[in-house]
Design an enzyme around this catalytic site. Structure first.
Site, PDB file in Angstrom:
ATOM      1  CB  CYS A 282      -0.913  -0.022   1.184  1.00  0.00           C
ATOM      2  SG  CYS A 282      -1.817  -1.002   1.065  1.00  0.00           S
TER       3      CYS A 282
HETATM    4  N1  LIG Z   1      -2.472  -6.625   1.080  1.00  0.00           N
HETATM    5  C1  LIG Z   1      -3.245  -5.555   1.402  1.00  0.00           C
HETATM    6  O1  LIG Z   1      -3.075  -5.534   2.815  1.00  0.00           O
HETATM    7  C2  LIG Z   1      -4.568  -4.551   0.885  1.00  0.00           C
HETATM    8  C3  LIG Z   1      -5.141  -3.520   1.638  1.00  0.00           C
HETATM    9  C4  LIG Z   1      -5.870  -2.684   0.863  1.00  0.00           C
HETATM   10  C5  LIG Z   1      -6.152  -2.831  -0.245  1.00  0.00           C
HETATM   11  N2  LIG Z   1      -4.890  -3.799  -1.140  1.00  0.00           N
HETATM   12  C6  LIG Z   1      -5.512  -3.611  -3.303  1.00  0.00           C
HETATM   13  O2  LIG Z   1      -5.698  -5.197  -2.974  1.00  0.00           O
HETATM   14  C7  LIG Z   1      -5.867  -5.406  -4.109  1.00  0.00           C
HETATM   15  C8  LIG Z   1      -4.637  -6.808  -4.593  1.00  0.00           C
HETATM   16  O3  LIG Z   1      -4.046  -6.965  -3.754  1.00  0.00           O
HETATM   17  P1  LIG Z   1      -3.748  -8.194  -2.682  1.00  0.00           P
HETATM   18  O4  LIG Z   1      -2.823  -7.954  -1.874  1.00  0.00           O
HETATM   19  O5  LIG Z   1      -4.999  -9.142  -2.540  1.00  0.00           O
HETATM   20  O6  LIG Z   1      -2.826  -9.159  -4.154  1.00  0.00           O
HETATM   21  P2  LIG Z   1      -2.472 -10.715  -4.294  1.00  0.00           P
HETATM   22  O7  LIG Z   1      -1.055 -10.412  -5.506  1.00  0.00           O
HETATM   23  O8  LIG Z   1      -2.150 -11.394  -2.419  1.00  0.00           O
HETATM   24  O9  LIG Z   1      -3.627 -11.300  -4.491  1.00  0.00           O
HETATM   25  C9  LIG Z   1      -4.299 -11.309  -5.740  1.00  0.00           C
HETATM   26  C10 LIG Z   1      -4.232 -12.691  -6.893  1.00  0.00           C
HETATM   27  O10 LIG Z   1      -4.919 -11.992  -7.970  1.00  0.00           O
HETATM   28  C11 LIG Z   1      -4.165 -13.098  -8.712  1.00  0.00           C
HETATM   29  N3  LIG Z   1      -4.637 -12.826  -9.988  1.00  0.00           N
HETATM   30  C12 LIG Z   1      -3.918 -11.492 -10.908  1.00  0.00           C
HETATM   31  N4  LIG Z   1      -4.698 -11.707 -11.936  1.00  0.00           N
HETATM   32  C13 LIG Z   1      -5.623 -12.049 -12.057  1.00  0.00           C
HETATM   33  C14 LIG Z   1      -6.590 -12.586 -12.631  1.00  0.00           C
HETATM   34  N5  LIG Z   1      -6.925 -12.130 -14.336  1.00  0.00           N
HETATM   35  N6  LIG Z   1      -7.653 -13.736 -12.734  1.00  0.00           N
HETATM   36  C15 LIG Z   1      -7.534 -14.190 -11.959  1.00  0.00           C
HETATM   37  N7  LIG Z   1      -7.149 -13.638 -10.536  1.00  0.00           N
HETATM   38  C16 LIG Z   1      -5.956 -13.028 -10.853  1.00  0.00           C
HETATM   39  C17 LIG Z   1      -3.267 -13.267  -8.749  1.00  0.00           C
HETATM   40  O11 LIG Z   1      -2.445 -14.710  -9.161  1.00  0.00           O
HETATM   41  C18 LIG Z   1      -3.093 -12.971  -6.396  1.00  0.00           C
HETATM   42  O12 LIG Z   1      -3.104 -13.851  -6.677  1.00  0.00           O
HETATM   43  C19 LIG Z   1      -4.346  -4.496  -5.002  1.00  0.00           C
HETATM   44  O13 LIG Z   1      -4.721  -3.357  -5.713  1.00  0.00           O
HETATM   45  C20 LIG Z   1      -4.267  -3.911  -3.475  1.00  0.00           C
HETATM   46  O14 LIG Z   1      -3.797  -2.966  -3.589  1.00  0.00           O
HETATM   47  C21 LIG Z   1      -4.478  -4.569  -0.607  1.00  0.00           C
END
Ligand SMILES: NC(=O)c1ccc[n+]([C@@H]2O[C@H](COP(=O)([O-])OP(=O)(O)OC[C@H]3O[C@@H](n4cnc5c(N)ncnc54)[C@H](O)[C@@H]3O)[C@@H](O)[C@H]2O)c1
Length: 440
Positions: A282
């Site tokens: 983030c």
């Molecule tokens: N991690 C956090 O604490 C957090 C908090 C708030 C917001 N976010 C936001 O949420 C979003 C996701 O973050 P995250 O930490 O969950 O990421 P992550 O990498 O843990 O998970 C994302 C998943 O999406 C999958 N993926 C990618 N493209 C895909 C597709 N076309 N079809 C199916 N699956 C697909 C990936 O394989 C991965 O497993 C980002 O925009 C991030 O900024 C994250």
């Protein structure tokens, strides 16, 4: 025990008429830090949930009931699987009949530029399955305008349907805080929005099924900005305290004591503590999405973000300079020094090393010729950065080290042992005290 899926039926008002919204099947695209907790919440609300992820190894682990996300226990995942209403898969065809689809894919930066390719790819896959009456919600963190300018055209083009008429589109930023035992998906208020009145109403209904409080805003752009504002606020305030921390020793001030004292003010002050920099998915990324978009669209700037990036990015240098100075006082050069690093994750009690400032500290130490060992209870030896020996924290390692650099204050570390055994501790998190301990 298998339980039948719930059908959530609600009357929503749009275009001046009342319509029936039915939700029984929810597709969650991306089963990571955001998507998996959301999928668990939706299963808990009684929906049929398809957890889509391109990463086959993640899907295999989920199918086996093996959680890889802090905050979701494998036992909890097991209960969801047992209901028969949670199906992790990489096969998009499984999601053909979704009523609601939530997109939670990564939104990284590539050399300072937002990379929306994951959102675009996910959008294309969703569009191919989109049916009239369905709701699509984007949760990935991104700049204002992504939902209506980037995702909406992809969904419309790929499906031949019109947003707001044939299908509905919303944005809801995630506030998940991995490792936080107090605030989770259900009790953290959730900001929701839609591209029009009916999309908003449907988005409210969906999240209202498993989140205690939804906070509605008038446009998807406001909701997108809300998330960036929250993270920019933290980023800038951490930079402020980091900068003040780095000038405090020369003033003979203990910054930790000053922060604690300022925190006694019941209004007008919010506590942020210094550290070796910022990491995770983030703070190093989200404010730069906003900065990039402002520079692109209005040729203006957000100087506070640029300054905060600069200060926080330089904290690893500052930590290494402090260690270097401390070793120097002891007659030791960094070249060849035995350095034990405690913690590599970007924050305590999690194993997430994405963008972790600890990795930058380690690289600088290695470049200076130090012999670096690291104790990181949340990471296997295979995940260690190249050139770093993975060790367990114990008397032998602490006695070996010329300097112990505490970078991530995991609760699992024995801080009394550290303070009583090591000959020199540089503590960037204010967890140790004693004659051999020097704090940031
Ligand atoms: N991690 C956090 O604490 C957090 C908090 C708030 C917001 N976010 C936001 O949420 C979003 C996701 O973050 P995250 O930490 O969950 O990421 P992550 O990498 O843990 O998970 C994302 C998943 O999406 C999958 N993926 C990618 N493209 C895909 C597709 N076309 N079809 C199916 N699956 C697909 C990936 O394989 C991965 O497993 C980002 O925009 C991030 O900024 C994250």
């Amino acid at each position: 025990m298998e339980r039948p899926a719930q059908r959530l039926e609600d009357i929503v008002i749009g275009h001046g008429v009342k319509e029936l919204q039915v939700i029984s099947t929810v597709a969650v695209v991306g089963q990571g830090y955001v998507g998996l907790p959301l999928a668990m919440g939706a299963v808990g609300a009684g929906f049929d949930v398809i957890g889509l992820d391109l990463d086959e190894s993640r899907v295999k682990r989920l199918v086996a009931g093996d959680s890889f996300i802090e905050g979701i226990l494998s036992s909890e995942l097991g209960v969801a699987l047992e209901t028969g209403r949670y199906r992790p898969t990489s096969d998009w065809a499984t999601a053909a009949d979704f009523d609601v689809c939530v997109i939670t894919v990564p939104t990284p930066l590539r050399e300072g530029v937002p990379d929306l390719s994951y959102v675009e790819e996910a959008g294309k896959s969703v569009a191919a399955l989109l049916r009239p009456g369905a709701l699509v919600v984007l949760e990935s963190t991104t700049y204002p305008g992504t939902t209506d300018q980037v995702l909406q055209p992809i969904l419309e083009e790929g499906s031949g349907l019109v947003a707001g008429e044939d299908f509905f589109l919303g944005y809801s930023p995630e506030r998940i805080d991995p490792g936080n035992e107090t605030w989770g998906l259900a009790n953290t208020p959730k900001v929701v929005s839609g591209i029009d009145e009916e999309s908003l109403a449907r988005t409210e209904t969906f999240y209202g099924a498993f989140v205690e409080q939804v906070v509605s805003v008038s446009t998807t752009r406001t909701a997108e900005m809300t998330k960036l504002l929250e993270n920019t606020f933290r980023h800038v305030n951490i930079a402020l305290v980091n900068e003040i921390a780095s000038v405090s020793p020369a003033l003979g001030v203990d910054i930790w004591e000053a922060v604690e004292a300022a925190s006694s003010k019941p209004f007008g002050f919010m506590k942020f503590t210094p550290g070796p920099g910022v990491g995770g998915h983030c703070l190093p990324i989200d404010p730069s999405y906003l900065l990039w978009q402002v520079r692109q669209t209005s040729r203006s700037d957000i100087r506070m973000i640029a300054a905060a990036n600069d200060i926080n990015d330089h904290m690893p240098d500052y930590v290494v300079r402090r260690a270097q100075a401390g070793l120097n006082e002891r007659g030791l050069p960094v070249n060849g020094a035995k350095v034990l690093v405690l913690g590599l994750a970007y924050k305590k009690n999690v194993g997430d090393i994405r963008e972790s400032p600890a990795l930058a500290v380690v690289k600088l130490l290695l470049d200076l010729g130090a012999d670096v060992h690291a104790a990181e209870p949340y990471l296997g030896a295979a995940m260690m950065p190249a050139g770093v020996a993975s060790v367990d924290l114990g008397e032998e390692e602490l006695s070996w080290a010329d300097v112990v650099v505490l970078l991530t204050d995991h609760d699992a570390f024995d801080y009394d042992l550290v303070a009583n055994t090591a000959s020199y501790v540089l503590d960037t998190r204010n967890r140790c005290s004693g004659p051999q301990v020097e704090r940031l």
